[in-house]
Structures are given as structure tokens and as C-alpha cells.
Design a protein around this motif. Structure first.
Motif, PDB file in Angstrom:
ATOM      1  N   LEU A  10       0.627  -1.256   0.365  1.00 41.25           N
ATOM      2  CA  LEU A  10      -0.425   0.109  -0.187  1.00 41.25           C
ATOM      3  C   LEU A  10       1.010   1.608  -0.313  1.00 41.25           C
ATOM      4  CD1 LEU A  10      -2.739  -1.032   2.487  1.00 41.25           C
ATOM      5  CD2 LEU A  10      -2.996  -0.317  -0.009  1.00 41.25           C
ATOM      6  N   GLY A  11       2.068   1.138   0.220  1.00 38.71           N
ATOM      7  CA  GLY A  11       2.541   2.350   0.366  1.00 38.71           C
ATOM      8  C   GLY A  11       3.312   2.925  -0.930  1.00 38.71           C
ATOM      9  N   THR A  12       3.437   2.086  -1.791  1.00 41.05           N
ATOM     10  CA  THR A  12       3.954   2.122  -2.981  1.00 41.05           C
ATOM     11  C   THR A  12       2.717   2.846  -4.113  1.00 41.05           C
ATOM     12  OG1 THR A  12       2.938  -0.029  -4.116  1.00 41.05           O
ATOM     13  CG2 THR A  12       5.166  -0.266  -3.101  1.00 41.05           C
ATOM     14  N   ILE A  13       2.890   3.307  -5.012  1.00 40.83           N
ATOM     15  CA  ILE A  13       2.451   4.185  -6.239  1.00 40.83           C
ATOM     16  C   ILE A  13       1.763   2.735  -7.017  1.00 40.83           C
ATOM     17  CG2 ILE A  13       1.842   5.087  -7.848  1.00 40.83           C
ATOM     18  CD1 ILE A  13       3.073   7.025  -5.700  1.00 40.83           C
ATOM     19  N   ALA A  14       1.884   1.184  -7.198  1.00 36.73           N
ATOM     20  CA  ALA A  14       1.107   0.365  -7.210  1.00 36.73           C
ATOM     21  C   ALA A  14       0.180   0.279  -6.462  1.00 36.73           C
ATOM     22  CB  ALA A  14       1.945  -0.500  -8.614  1.00 36.73           C
ATOM     23  N   GLY A  15       0.350   0.018  -5.383  1.00 40.69           N
ATOM     24  CA  GLY A  15      -0.538  -0.917  -4.227  1.00 40.69           C
ATOM     25  C   GLY A  15      -1.381   0.058  -4.226  1.00 40.69           C
ATOM     26  N   ALA A  16      -0.890   1.724  -3.788  1.00 36.20           N
ATOM     27  CA  ALA A  16      -1.685   2.629  -3.410  1.00 36.20           C
ATOM     28  C   ALA A  16      -3.023   2.705  -4.760  1.00 36.20           C
ATOM     29  CB  ALA A  16      -1.467   4.013  -3.246  1.00 36.20           C
ATOM     30  N   SER A  17      -2.562   2.975  -6.139  1.00 35.91           N
ATOM     31  CA  SER A  17      -3.442   3.356  -6.844  1.00 35.91           C
ATOM     32  C   SER A  17      -4.546   2.007  -6.569  1.00 35.91           C
ATOM     33  CB  SER A  17      -2.230   3.153  -8.020  1.00 35.91           C
ATOM     34  OG  SER A  17      -1.593   4.285  -7.721  1.00 35.91           O
ATOM     35  N   ALA A  18      -3.831   0.606  -7.225  1.00 40.52           N
ATOM     36  CA  ALA A  18      -4.947  -0.536  -7.495  1.00 40.52           C
ATOM     37  C   ALA A  18      -6.153  -0.388  -5.975  1.00 40.52           C
ATOM     38  CB  ALA A  18      -4.524  -1.576  -6.789  1.00 40.52           C
ATOM     39  N   ALA A  19      -5.191  -0.479  -4.549  1.00 38.26           N
ATOM     40  CA  ALA A  19      -6.250  -0.231  -3.928  1.00 38.26           C
ATOM     41  C   ALA A  19      -7.654   1.151  -3.792  1.00 38.26           C
ATOM     42  CB  ALA A  19      -5.950   0.242  -2.674  1.00 38.26           C
ATOM     43  N   LEU A  48      -5.413  10.671  -0.946  1.00 43.48           N
ATOM     44  CA  LEU A  48      -5.185  12.201   0.124  1.00 43.48           C
ATOM     45  C   LEU A  48      -5.119  10.940   1.245  1.00 43.48           C
ATOM     46  CD1 LEU A  48      -7.128  14.587  -0.820  1.00 43.48           C
ATOM     47  CD2 LEU A  48      -4.859  15.019  -1.079  1.00 43.48           C
ATOM     48  N   LEU A  49      -5.891  10.169   1.358  1.00 45.65           N
ATOM     49  CA  LEU A  49      -5.702   9.848   2.650  1.00 45.65           C
ATOM     50  C   LEU A  49      -4.733   8.750   2.816  1.00 45.65           C
ATOM     51  CD1 LEU A  49      -7.221   8.369   5.584  1.00 45.65           C
ATOM     52  CD2 LEU A  49      -8.760   7.192   4.467  1.00 45.65           C
ATOM     53  N   LEU A  50      -4.394   8.055   1.529  1.00 47.24           N
ATOM     54  CA  LEU A  50      -3.383   6.741   1.794  1.00 47.24           C
ATOM     55  C   LEU A  50      -1.885   7.657   1.336  1.00 47.24           C
ATOM     56  CD1 LEU A  50      -4.984   3.966  -0.636  1.00 47.24           C
ATOM     57  CD2 LEU A  50      -4.315   3.483   1.533  1.00 47.24           C
ATOM     58  N   SER A  51      -2.025   8.532   0.703  1.00 43.27           N
ATOM     59  CA  SER A  51      -0.233   9.118   0.454  1.00 43.27           C
ATOM     60  C   SER A  51       0.061  10.228   2.198  1.00 43.27           C
ATOM     61  CB  SER A  51      -0.923   9.890  -0.365  1.00 43.27           C
ATOM     62  OG  SER A  51       0.276  11.060  -0.728  1.00 43.27           O
ATOM     63  N   TYR A  52      -1.165  10.961   3.379  1.00 41.38           N
ATOM     64  CA  TYR A  52      -0.944  11.150   4.159  1.00 41.38           C
ATOM     65  C   TYR A  52      -0.728   9.973   4.962  1.00 41.38           C
ATOM     66  CZ  TYR A  52      -1.437  16.157   2.320  1.00 41.38           C
ATOM     67  OH  TYR A  52      -1.318  17.194   1.679  1.00 41.38           O
ATOM     68  N   VAL A  53      -1.202   9.148   4.738  1.00 34.39           N
ATOM     69  CA  VAL A  53      -0.758   8.017   5.891  1.00 34.39           C
ATOM     70  C   VAL A  53       0.612   7.219   5.850  1.00 34.39           C
ATOM     71  CG1 VAL A  53      -1.208   5.266   6.839  1.00 34.39           C
ATOM     72  CG2 VAL A  53      -3.061   7.049   6.586  1.00 34.39           C
ATOM     73  N   THR A  54       0.655   7.100   4.811  1.00 35.20           N
ATOM     74  CA  THR A  54       1.952   6.726   4.467  1.00 35.20           C
ATOM     75  C   THR A  54       2.948   7.942   4.642  1.00 35.20           C
ATOM     76  OG1 THR A  54       1.350   5.665   2.311  1.00 35.20           O
ATOM     77  CG2 THR A  54       4.052   6.080   2.147  1.00 35.20           C
TER      78      THR A  54
END
Length: 111
Positions: A10-19, A48-54
């Protein structure tokens, strides 16, 4: 369970995009037809949520990590929804046809 989503993925661009894509489609589907207009807003909120949590878990970054997190969220959002699909001029309508008895054959003679 280790082959599906992990915190590292989830911390990667690919994982966060898929999620983001998956969560947006599931939430939009649960909302129903009115969710179609909300999908882009749901997607940007999740990105935004995933990016700020990361960014919150990034220890070695300074204060600029919050600015970078915003732009990472835009990248996640763009990858999840397809930035090239947003301008209406770029979208092509898919023609829908009622099935008839004479569908085109797969293999045609070129002679």
C-alpha cells in the motif's frame, strides 16, 4: 494472506493506485447509480488518505513530506482513474447494439 495487499504494498504507487481503484468501485457500487457522480471525489479522498498515512509513517523525511504527499496523492488518483480519460473530448462512446441474428463473423474472407 501475505500475497494480497500488505502495508508495504500500500505504500507503493502501484499498490495505492490499485487499492484506490478497488475501494472507489466498491463504494460507488454500494451507493448505487448516484455513486457514479461521486466516484472521482471518493477516489481523491482515498488517494489523499493513503498518501498522508504513508507520509505519517515516513521517519526520515522533513516537513516537506506533507507537500510531497499531496502530489503523490494526485499521482495515485491519476493512475487509479486514468488521467487520459477525464477530458470529454478524449472519451469515445462505446456503441451498443441489440444482438440480431447476423453478427459479424470472426474470420472473413479478404478476397
Amino acid at each position: 494472506m501475505n500475497d494480497l495487499f500488505t502495508w508495504a504494498a500500500l505504500g507503493t504507487i502501484a499498490g495505492a493506485s490499485a487499492a484506490t481503484l478497488l475501494a472507489t468501485n466498491v463504494i460507488g457500487g454500494l451507493i448505487g447509480p448516484s455513486g457514479d457522480k461521486l466516484r472521482k471525489w471518493i477516489a481523491i479522498a482515498i488517494a489523499l488518505l493513503l498518501s498522508y498515512v504513508t507520509a505519517a509513517f515516513a521517519d526520515d523525511a522533513g516537513g516537506e513530506k506533507w507537500i510531497i504527499a499531496f502530489f503523490n496523492a494526485l499521482v495515485i488518483f491519476s493512475a487509479a482513474l486514468g488521467v487520459n480519460q477525464f477530458p470529454p473530448g478524449n472519451r469515445q462512446a462505446t456503441p451498443t447494439q441489440v444482438a440480431s441474428g447476423r453478427e459479424p463473423r470472426v474470420f472473413r474472407s479478404w478476397v
